[in-house]
Design a protein around this motif. Structure first.
Motif, PDB file in Angstrom:
ATOM      1  N   ILE A  63      -2.598   8.913  12.880  1.00 20.34           N
ATOM      2  CA  ILE A  63      -3.273   7.681  13.100  1.00 20.34           C
ATOM      3  C   ILE A  63      -4.435   7.893  14.066  1.00 20.34           C
ATOM      4  CG2 ILE A  63      -2.957   5.613  14.243  1.00 20.34           C
ATOM      5  CD1 ILE A  63      -0.023   5.059  12.882  1.00 20.34           C
ATOM      6  N   ASN A  64      -4.013   8.816  14.838  1.00 20.68           N
ATOM      7  CA  ASN A  64      -4.967   9.232  16.161  1.00 20.68           C
ATOM      8  C   ASN A  64      -6.023  10.287  15.764  1.00 20.68           C
ATOM      9  OD1 ASN A  64      -3.831   7.411  17.931  1.00 20.68           O
ATOM     10  ND2 ASN A  64      -2.393   8.632  18.723  1.00 20.68           N
ATOM     11  N   GLY A  65      -6.003  10.655  14.450  1.00 22.95           N
ATOM     12  CA  GLY A  65      -6.978  11.399  14.084  1.00 22.95           C
ATOM     13  C   GLY A  65      -6.828  12.825  14.004  1.00 22.95           C
ATOM     14  N   GLU A  66      -5.543  13.188  14.182  1.00 21.35           N
ATOM     15  CA  GLU A  66      -5.242  14.751  13.983  1.00 21.35           C
ATOM     16  C   GLU A  66      -5.230  15.238  12.486  1.00 21.35           C
ATOM     17  OE1 GLU A  66      -1.657  17.580  15.152  1.00 21.35           O
ATOM     18  OE2 GLU A  66      -2.312  16.248  16.772  1.00 21.35           O
ATOM     19  N   LYS A  67      -5.604  16.276  12.086  1.00 26.57           N
ATOM     20  CA  LYS A  67      -5.590  16.721  10.658  1.00 26.57           C
ATOM     21  C   LYS A  67      -4.868  17.857  10.535  1.00 26.57           C
ATOM     22  CE  LYS A  67      -9.585  14.065  10.098  1.00 26.57           C
ATOM     23  NZ  LYS A  67      -9.565  12.747   9.257  1.00 26.57           N
ATOM     24  N   ASP A  89       0.861  -1.168   0.090  1.00 29.91           N
ATOM     25  CA  ASP A  89       0.106   0.133  -0.081  1.00 29.91           C
ATOM     26  C   ASP A  89       0.885   1.263  -0.023  1.00 29.91           C
ATOM     27  OD1 ASP A  89      -1.781   2.212   0.519  1.00 29.91           O
ATOM     28  OD2 ASP A  89      -2.695   1.297   1.998  1.00 29.91           O
ATOM     29  N   PRO A  90       0.879   1.974  -0.925  1.00 32.28           N
ATOM     30  CA  PRO A  90       1.905   2.905  -1.286  1.00 32.28           C
ATOM     31  C   PRO A  90       1.763   4.071  -0.389  1.00 32.28           C
ATOM     32  CG  PRO A  90       0.479   3.020  -3.177  1.00 32.28           C
ATOM     33  CD  PRO A  90       0.373   1.485  -2.400  1.00 32.28           C
ATOM     34  N   LYS A  91       0.322   4.211   0.338  1.00 31.60           N
ATOM     35  CA  LYS A  91       0.107   5.196   1.100  1.00 31.60           C
ATOM     36  C   LYS A  91       0.653   5.146   2.681  1.00 31.60           C
ATOM     37  CE  LYS A  91      -4.575   6.297  -0.570  1.00 31.60           C
ATOM     38  NZ  LYS A  91      -4.509   7.795  -0.849  1.00 31.60           N
ATOM     39  N   ASP A  95      -2.931  11.460   6.942  1.00 31.76           N
ATOM     40  CA  ASP A  95      -4.049  11.166   7.798  1.00 31.76           C
ATOM     41  C   ASP A  95      -4.140   9.789   8.144  1.00 31.76           C
ATOM     42  OD1 ASP A  95      -4.794   9.417   5.557  1.00 31.76           O
ATOM     43  OD2 ASP A  95      -6.384  10.696   4.839  1.00 31.76           O
ATOM     44  N   ALA A  96      -5.227   9.372   8.768  1.00 31.40           N
ATOM     45  CA  ALA A  96      -5.290   7.899   9.391  1.00 31.40           C
ATOM     46  C   ALA A  96      -4.757   6.834   8.319  1.00 31.40           C
ATOM     47  CB  ALA A  96      -6.584   7.807  10.093  1.00 31.40           C
ATOM     48  N   GLN A  97      -5.072   6.919   7.301  1.00 30.60           N
ATOM     49  CA  GLN A  97      -4.942   5.904   6.280  1.00 30.60           C
ATOM     50  C   GLN A  97      -3.295   5.999   5.720  1.00 30.60           C
ATOM     51  OE1 GLN A  97      -7.119   3.402   6.148  1.00 30.60           O
ATOM     52  NE2 GLN A  97      -7.991   4.893   7.641  1.00 30.60           N
ATOM     53  N   GLY A  98      -2.586   7.059   5.988  1.00 26.12           N
ATOM     54  CA  GLY A  98      -1.101   7.229   5.549  1.00 26.12           C
ATOM     55  C   GLY A  98      -1.138   8.706   4.785  1.00 26.12           C
ATOM     56  N   VAL A  99      -0.631   8.413   3.692  1.00 26.49           N
ATOM     57  CA  VAL A  99      -0.598   9.619   2.576  1.00 26.49           C
ATOM     58  C   VAL A  99      -1.952  10.218   2.227  1.00 26.49           C
ATOM     59  CG1 VAL A  99       0.351  10.394   0.418  1.00 26.49           C
ATOM     60  CG2 VAL A  99       1.745   9.015   1.678  1.00 26.49           C
TER      61      VAL A  99
END
Length: 331
Positions: free
Chosen positions: A245-249, A140-142, A287-291
């Motif tokens: 990962i913990n949801g910070e934007k 998963d490149p992200k 974001d929580a999914q990576g890139v």
């Protein structure tokens, strides 16, 4: 709350990096792996009164899998250090095999983890990890990152020194793009958060940023390379990943990533570069999914355009070297 695995945890980067991670209250588990001394490092860290439960493993009895079990973030600083006269490319012959084996462990045990590669030469080791994950059906490149934060740390520090303002040391930010060795390191000094003072020799400053690691290797006189500053930089980037990962934007950090991680942003960056590249160090929104987004270079001056142009051929060679190590092992 996140479990982090550090592969190469008993080394010159791994120990201070593990110490910094132990102090992070968001890290609840710390799995340490190395071929020597890891149980001792883990025991030492476990006496620090922070939430992370620390466990250290050696190679026998499935130690790698035990360290990786349940890990959401995997940081790989494993490998031999650079010695005087040794380029990052020289390191490749030794470190490539180490990284390949660790990447296989990640694919088998925690294939959805965020993988942060510190092992040099990053321009080639990240493609190796990508190829291993592809072969195992888990790419998963992200979620794959080459840690180039040290280049930003150096550039920002050197600019702060020129400003001769101690209070600026923690606030100066200089974007750095491209890759993580020599001429592939492209500091965008025109985008520095703090304007450079007049009369600065820009060529000398760029050279110092690109080859800052040589200063440390020379100063250590054969006894090591940039370990403490790299551990600090690796921790800085890991903290940003953990926050995402913990949801910070809104977290943006430089990293050497696959342009396929964000098809729109990657295509825009490739158009800006005037060529296709599989990997490039760019400012990346997490974001929580990576890139989540790859940022383009933005407004750069003519000198910086020349630096980018000089970096591209070297990057292409480095990326091919990594691919060939997996795809054409006889070479």
């Amino acid at each position: 709350m996140v479990k982090v695995a550090v592969l190469g945890a008993a080394g010159g980067i791994g120990q201070p990096l593990s110490l910094l991670l132990k102090t992070n209250p968001s890290v609840t588990g710390l799995g340490l792996y190395d071929i020597v001394n890891t149980p001792g490092v883990a025991a030492d860290l476990s006496h620090i009164a922070t939430p992370a439960k620390v466990e250290g493993y050696l190679q026998p009895n499935g130690g790698l899998a035990k360290a990786l079990t349940g890990a959401e973030v995997v940081i790989i600083p494993a490998g031999v250090p650079r010695k005087p006269g040794m380029t990052r490319d020289d390191l490749f012959k030794i470190n490539a095999g180490i990284v390949r084996g660790l990447a296989e462990g990640v694919a088998d045990t925690c294939p959805k983890a965020f993988v942060l590669v510190i092992s040099n030469p990053v321009n080639s080791t990240v493609p190796i990890v990508a190829e291993v994950l592809k072969a195992k059906g888990h790419y998963d490149p992200k979620r794959l990152f080459g840690v180039t934060t040290l280049d930003v740390v150096r550039a920002s520090t050197f600019v702060a020194e020129l400003l001769k303002d101690p209070s600026a040391a923690s606030s100066v930010v200089v974007p750095v793009v491209g890759g993580h060795s020599g001429v592939t390191i492209v500091p965008l000094l025109s985008q520095s958060s703090h304007p450079l003072p007049s009369g600065v020799d820009l060529d000398a400053l760029v050279h110092r940023i690109q080859f800052g690691g040589d200063e440390v290797v020379k100063a250590k006189d054969g006894a090591g390379s940039a370990t403490l500053s790299m551990a600090y930089a690796g921790y800085e980037f890991a903290c940003k990943v953990i926050k995402a990962i913990n949801g910070e934007k809104g977290i943006v950090a430089p990293s050497y990533v696959s342009l396929a991680a964000d098809s729109a942003g990657g295509e825009a960056l490739a158009n800006e570069l005037g060529t296709s590249l599989e990997f490039f160090s760019a400012r990346v929104e997490l974001d929580a999914q990576g890139v989540a987004k790859i940022h383009t270079l933005g407004n750069i001056n003519e000198s910086e355009k020349k630096l980018v142009a000089a970096a591209i051929p070297e990057l292409k060679t480095n990326i091919t070297t990594g691919h060939d190590f997996i795809q054409k092992p006889s070479l």
